[in-house]
Design a protein around this motif. Structure first.
Motif, short mmCIF file in Angstrom:
data_model
loop_
_atom_site.label_atom_id
_atom_site.label_comp_id
_atom_site.label_asym_id
_atom_site.label_seq_id
_atom_site.Cartn_x
_atom_site.Cartn_y
_atom_site.Cartn_z
N GLU A 185 -1.40 5.97 0.15
CA GLU A 185 -1.22 6.62 -0.18
C GLU A 185 0.63 7.66 -0.84
O GLU A 185 -0.06 8.36 -2.22
CB GLU A 185 -1.87 8.00 0.27
N SER A 219 0.33 6.38 -4.15
CA SER A 219 0.21 7.85 -4.73
C SER A 219 1.27 8.87 -5.20
O SER A 219 1.18 9.99 -6.09
CB SER A 219 -0.46 8.55 -4.93
N GLN A 276 -4.02 5.55 -8.65
CA GLN A 276 -4.60 6.09 -7.89
C GLN A 276 -5.69 5.25 -7.18
O GLN A 276 -6.04 5.08 -6.23
CB GLN A 276 -4.97 7.65 -8.45
N ASN A 334 -4.55 2.29 -4.56
CA ASN A 334 -4.20 3.26 -3.06
C ASN A 334 -4.69 3.85 -1.97
O ASN A 334 -4.50 4.20 -1.70
CB ASN A 334 -3.14 3.94 -3.62
N VAL A 337 -7.33 7.14 -3.81
CA VAL A 337 -6.46 7.95 -4.02
C VAL A 337 -7.09 8.63 -4.86
O VAL A 337 -7.41 8.28 -5.89
CB VAL A 337 -5.20 8.64 -4.05
#
Length: 240
Positions: A111, A114, A143, A146, A148
């Protein structure tokens, strides 16, 4: 024929020869798009790639991996290169021959990547190699890579980007205002930080932000030139 191939562990070059063009400003400590680790480069996977055939450049594409990747380095040189946006930049040119191991095939979700990409957007430091019409798609891919999810509609991401991309000749205007004009390309934008947007948006917005000296100077210039002012929502509330 695909340019790259994977054996499940690593990605290899499947073309006779290719070059990765990493702009030298990527290595600036103020931007932190890339870090040279001698035999590897840790880099944001958004840069141009030149594909060669019979010793000549056949095409140039943009690698679309908007997250941190580690690429192996065997041979490289510094050279000026014309990018896909027609800018000529000093680049670290990383060279690969057919079957060369380029990177691991697995991209590790983090994260932090991101959060870093969001910081690039809000600080106005996104590399200008990103086409305006693809900016939202590339952000969503960051996103996805990752793991996210910001939990908001794509519409809000597009709204943020529409504000951050500005008319390079007048930072008080969004790029969207001129994007459809004749002769304007997907790369003819400027990227601004939140601070700059406040600075150029209106006198009231500028004076309620930080760096009061810079903001007063900008506001005085706007008044001297009779530049149009935009009324902020907060200003409307105070007046009410």
């Amino acid at each position: 024929m695909s340019i790259f191939r994977s054996d499940g562990n690593f990605i290899y070059l499947n073309a006779p020869y290719c070059e990765f063009y990493i702009p030298m400003y990527y290595f600036d400590t103020s931007r932190r798009f890339a870090e040279d680790l001698s035999d590897k480069i840790n880099v944001l996977g958004l840069f141009n790639v030149g594909i060669f055939e019979n010793g000549k450049l056949k095409e140039m594409k943009t690698l679309n991996l908007p997250t941190r990747i580690n690429i192996f380095v065997y041979d490289s040189e510094l050279r000026e290169v014309e990018m896909t946006n027609h800018e000529v930049l000093q680049c670290k040119v990383v060279k690969y021959l057919k079957d060369a191991k380029i990177m691991q095939s697995m991209i590790f979700e983090d994260e932090v990547n991101s959060k870093e990409y969001l910081k690039f957007i809000t600080s106005g430091s996104l590399p200008r190699i990103i086409p305006y019409s693809k900016a939202a798609e590339i952000w969503r891919k960051n996103q996805e890579l990752n793991g996210v999810n910001f939990g908001v509609s794509s519409l809000y991401l597009e709204l943020i980007l529409s504000v951050m991309f500005r008319n390079p000749n007048d930072l008080s205007q969004k790029f969207a205002k001129i994007a459809s004009n004749d002769g304007v390309t997907d790369y003819d934008y400027a990227v601004a930080s939140i601070r700059q947007i406040c600075q150029y948006n209106s006198t009231f917005t500028a004076l309620t932000f930080e760096d009061i000296d810079s903001m007063i100077t900008t506001s005085l210039n706007k008044s001297r030139e009779n530049a149009p002012e935009r009324e902020s929502p907060l200003e409307q509330i105070i007046k009410f």
